[in-house]
Enzyme design. Structure first.
Site, mmCIF file in Angstrom:
data_model
loop_
_atom_site.group_PDB
_atom_site.id
_atom_site.type_symbol
_atom_site.label_atom_id
_atom_site.label_comp_id
_atom_site.label_asym_id
_atom_site.label_seq_id
_atom_site.Cartn_x
_atom_site.Cartn_y
_atom_site.Cartn_z
ATOM 1 N N CYS A 1 42.291 -34.159 37.216
ATOM 2 C CA CYS A 1 42.049 -35.479 37.341
ATOM 3 C C CYS A 1 43.310 -36.139 36.754
ATOM 4 C CB CYS A 1 40.862 -35.910 36.188
ATOM 5 S SG CYS A 1 41.161 -35.270 34.569
ATOM 6 N N GLU B 1 40.882 -41.440 46.263
ATOM 7 C CA GLU B 1 41.331 -40.369 45.407
ATOM 8 C C GLU B 1 41.326 -39.322 46.359
ATOM 9 O OE1 GLU B 1 38.545 -38.522 42.509
ATOM 10 O OE2 GLU B 1 40.221 -38.053 41.366
#
Ligand code: NAD
Length: 502
Positions: free
Chosen positions: A282, A384
């Site tokens: 992340c 993403e």
């Protein structure tokens, strides 16, 4: 040999009754290496019941005793860190050294939680009114739950449960069903450390188990880490059921490179932070916003470094980067190389042709890739990707770079590379992102600071671990007290006015 992973409830392994099972894969070969029980509402209920039963005793356990157990857990974790890292590497695919790093960062949170007596001190004010004292107490919430992603199967749960348990709560963990074994190993270590049965429980599962946790009236709070759409759903659903929630979501982390940056440091950092753990972090760098005048030099340096990266199985210590977690995910990540080119980007490095000398052909391989001349409207920038794909966006200057970062809906991490202290200071002040690196590409805060993004990277008020973790897992009670002094009249008589101090 194929393994079977089951729940951990009330201090021991608990076979699933729901009858549903998921497959666990070895990402380096693509083969099924085992199965995992997938919980339904019944197993979640059993775990919450065990945690509820354990709560009163654990809440009342003296801090000194809690800390002894935490220290023992810490020592056992240090003893077994290689075993844990091997399990993570086998199910996630990341290389062993990276898995070991994840365990080390989780262990730091346990270190922090060992200082819990100091962190749980309330305040005391004498004589707030005549003969009256006020003080505050931090108390645990009850049964709290953690729902965690595949990419850090040990570290992310350890952002949560060491602090939650140290604060006197009991815990139900729902780890990712893709790599569930680490959670069970951790449960065994807690038992060996002497944690009473029911204080730490693990239920495996998918949406069905998550929904049962979110709706369960016995769960007081939920910590979630995962993708943004699920984080938003978890936040809304759990809050709608009256729970305290923190839901950390996805990311699109930008690295800003100014013309005065050390370009070799910037290239090393872009490659390490973009392709470490195959980009499945992340805090991975996925977008490089580089000022045009130095862009060619940076891309050349990245290309040179990437050509020397060895892609291979996670358990081969020559490998720098392992496979992706599943076949579907690998295919989705690779599809952005095609869509990027279709939308006008230049494919400067094509990971689909990167050699994997010792790779099983069935493994979920994709080498490091770089899309250059990416625009903010392209899917490879908007989404993403969560894989080994760096997008390079060429910008005019500092202002255009910051505008780009601030316009992005995610706000997890970012980094600036420059030798200008004034520019760096301006950046840390202006950027709308929760975690900022200055010549540091992955600014993951140490355990005694808190981890959390802004915007769509976090729903809720509290970041993870550090003092915000203690805040999330406790609630404050303020007490106002008067004790009769033998020499003084206890009461001035009946007074129906609102209490004032004097
Ligand atoms: P995910 O959102 O698919 O899954 C996370 C958890 O939610 C898992 O336990 C999973 O079983 C559960 N889940 C999945 N789909 C669900 C559904 N429809 N309903 C209810 N629960 C569901 O995430 P992932 O693929 O496991 O992990 C990668 C994502 O996590 C990335 O987006 C990454 O950025 C994010 N992440 C964020 C942080 C952070 O600190 N912000 C840290 C690590 C990972």
């Amino acid at each position: 040999m194929s393994k079977h992973v089951t729940h951990w409830i009330g201090g021991r392994a608990h076979e699933g009754a729901a009858g549903r099972r998921g497959d666990i894969h070895d990402p380096a070969s693509g083969r099924v290496s085992g199965t995992v029980d997938l919980a339904g509402a019944g197993e979640v209920d059993a775990a919450v019941a065990a945690a509820r039963e354990a709560f009163p005793g654990w809440r009342d356990t003296p801090l000194s005793r809690r800390v002894q157990i935490l220290f023992r857990f810490r020592e056992l974790l240090a003893r077994d860190q290689d075993r844990l890292a091997e399990l993570i590497s086998a199910e996630h695919g990341k290389v062993f050294s990276d898995a070991r790093g994840e365990v080390a960062r989780g262990l730091e949170v346990v270190d922090f939680a060992c200082g819990i007596p100091h962190l749980l001190k309330g305040g005391y004010s004498e004589n707030v009114s005549t003969g009256v004292d006020s003080y505050s107490i931090l108390q645990p919430l009850g049964v709290v739950a953690g729902i965690t992603p595949f990419n850090f199967p040990a570290m992310v749960p350890m952002w949560m449960f060491p602090i939650a348990i140290a604060c006197g709560n009991t815990f139900v963990l729902k780890p990712s069903e893709k790599d569930p074994s680490a959670a069970v190993l951790l449960a065994g270590l807690w038992a060996e450390a002497g944690l009473p049965a029911g204080v730490f429980n693990v239920v495996h599962g998918d949406k069905e188990a998550v929904d049962a946790v979110l709706e369960h009236p016995g769960v007081a709070a939920v910590s979630f880490v995962g993708s943004t759409p699920i984080a938003r759903y978890v936040y809304r659903t759990a809050a709608g059921h009256g729970k305290r929630v923190q839901a950390l979501g996805g990311a699109k982390n930008h690295m800003v490179v100014l013309p005065d940056a050390d370009l070799d440091l910037a290239a090393d950092s872009a490659v390490s932070a973009g392709f470490g753990s195959a980009g499945e972090r992340c805090m991975a760098i996925s977008a490089v916003a580089v000022v045009d005048s130095v862009a060619d030099g940076l891309v050349e340096r990245i290309r040179d470094r990437v050509s020397r990266l060895r892609v291979g199985p996670g358990d081969d210590d020559r490998s720098d980067m392992g496979p992706l977690v599943t076949r579907e995910h690998r295919d989705k990540v690779a599809s952005y190389l095609e869509s990027g080119v279709r939308e006008g980007a230049t494919l400067a490095i094509d990971g689909r042709v990167h050699p994997v000398p010792d790779g099983d052909p069935g493994g979920f391989w994709l080498g490091p890739s770089l899309l250059d001349r990416v625009g903010p409207e392209m899917a490879c920038y908007r989404d993403e990707i969560f894989g080994p794909v760096l997008s390079v966006l060429r910008v005019r200057d500092y202002d255009e770079a910051v505008e780009l970062v601030n316009a992005n809906p995610y706000g997890n991490g970012t980094a600036i590379f420059t030798n200008d202290g004034g520019a760096a200071r301006r950046f840390q002040n202006e950027v709308q992102v929760g975690m900022v690196g200055i010549n540091v590409p992955i600014p993951v805060p140490v355990a005694y600071y808190s981890f959390g993004g802004w915007k769509q990277s976090l729903f809720g008020d509290s970041h993870a671990h550090g003092t915000e973790g203690v805040h999330f897992y406790t609630r404050t009670k303020a007490v106002t007290a008067r004790w009769t002094d033998p020499g003084r009249r206890p009461s001035g008589g009946v007074d129906l006015g609102f209490p004032t101090n004097g």
